[in-house]
Scaffold this motif. Structure first.
Motif, PDB file in Angstrom:
ATOM      1  N   VAL A   1      -6.482  -4.324   0.741  1.00 13.25           N
ATOM      2  CA  VAL A   1      -7.072  -4.461   2.076  1.00 13.25           C
ATOM      3  C   VAL A   1      -7.983  -5.683   2.118  1.00 13.25           C
ATOM      4  CG1 VAL A   1      -8.661  -3.382   3.706  1.00 13.25           C
ATOM      5  CG2 VAL A   1      -6.822  -2.041   2.684  1.00 13.25           C
ATOM      6  N   ARG A   2      -8.743  -5.914   1.061  1.00 12.79           N
ATOM      7  CA  ARG A   2      -9.604  -7.098   1.002  1.00 12.79           C
ATOM      8  C   ARG A   2      -8.760  -8.367   1.040  1.00 12.79           C
ATOM      9  NH1 ARG A   2     -12.502  -6.300  -3.815  1.00 12.79           N
ATOM     10  NH2 ARG A   2     -13.442  -4.559  -2.721  1.00 12.79           N
TER      11      ARG A   2
ATOM     12  N   LEU B   1      -7.188   4.473  -4.647  1.00 16.02           N
ATOM     13  CA  LEU B   1      -8.116   3.761  -3.767  1.00 16.02           C
ATOM     14  C   LEU B   1      -8.486   2.365  -4.281  1.00 16.02           C
ATOM     15  CD1 LEU B   1     -10.538   6.587  -2.601  1.00 16.02           C
ATOM     16  CD2 LEU B   1      -8.804   5.385  -1.267  1.00 16.02           C
ATOM     17  N   LEU B   2      -8.633   2.212  -5.586  1.00 14.55           N
ATOM     18  CA  LEU B   2      -9.006   0.891  -6.107  1.00 14.55           C
ATOM     19  C   LEU B   2      -7.947  -0.170  -5.798  1.00 14.55           C
ATOM     20  CD1 LEU B   2     -10.709   1.795  -9.488  1.00 14.55           C
ATOM     21  CD2 LEU B   2     -11.782   0.985  -7.389  1.00 14.55           C
TER      22      LEU B   2
ATOM     23  N   ILE C   1       0.838  -1.199   0.000  1.00 14.05           N
ATOM     24  CA  ILE C   1       0.000   0.000   0.000  1.00 14.05           C
ATOM     25  C   ILE C   1       0.872   1.249   0.000  1.00 14.05           C
ATOM     26  CG2 ILE C   1      -1.578   1.381   1.413  1.00 14.05           C
ATOM     27  CD1 ILE C   1      -3.068  -1.192   2.071  1.00 14.05           C
TER      28      ILE C   1
ATOM     29  N   ALA D   1      -5.772  -0.018  -3.423  1.00  8.70           N
ATOM     30  CA  ALA D   1      -5.720  -0.135  -1.959  1.00  8.70           C
ATOM     31  C   ALA D   1      -6.892  -0.960  -1.439  1.00  8.70           C
ATOM     32  CB  ALA D   1      -5.716   1.245  -1.320  1.00  8.70           C
ATOM     33  N   MET D   2      -8.074  -0.786  -2.015  1.00  5.89           N
ATOM     34  CA  MET D   2      -9.233  -1.580  -1.579  1.00  5.89           C
ATOM     35  C   MET D   2      -8.995  -3.057  -1.868  1.00  5.89           C
ATOM     36  SD  MET D   2     -12.623   0.746  -2.368  1.00  5.89           S
ATOM     37  CE  MET D   2     -12.610   0.339  -4.076  1.00  5.89           C
ATOM     38  N   TRP D   3      -8.426  -3.365  -3.034  1.00  6.20           N
ATOM     39  CA  TRP D   3      -8.134  -4.752  -3.371  1.00  6.20           C
ATOM     40  C   TRP D   3      -7.132  -5.332  -2.380  1.00  6.20           C
ATOM     41  CZ3 TRP D   3      -3.664  -7.304  -4.759  1.00  6.20           C
ATOM     42  CH2 TRP D   3      -3.837  -8.603  -5.202  1.00  6.20           C
TER      43      TRP D   3
END
Length: 73
Positions: free
Chosen positions: A60-61, A53-54, A14, A56-58
């Motif tokens: 974090v998931r 963000l995209l 990240i 980072a969201m992947w």
């Protein structure tokens, strides 16, 4: 791979993605022609700020995924 290891790797990824995205966004900004209206620049900065963000969201998931059950024996 355990969740603990994924979190460690994900934290570094990240940070690296934020650095890479900021370099890319700055390069694009410097390539824009001078004299653009303020509204266009504001829209660019909003899009550039949300662009990381995209990934980072992947990440974090992926980091939050529970460990696989270990089979005994």
């Amino acid at each position: 791979m355990t969740q603990r290891n994924r979190k460690l790797i994900g934290a570094f990824l990240i940070v690296a993605s934020i650095v890479a995205w900021s370099v890319l966004a700055t390069s694009i900004y410097l390539a824009l022609p001078e004299g653009l209206p303020g509204l266009v620049l504001i829209l660019y900065f909003i899009i550039a700020a949300m662009g990381w963000l995209l990934p980072a969201m992947w990440l974090v998931r992926w980091m939050a995924r529970p460990d696989a059950e270990r089979r005994a024996g």
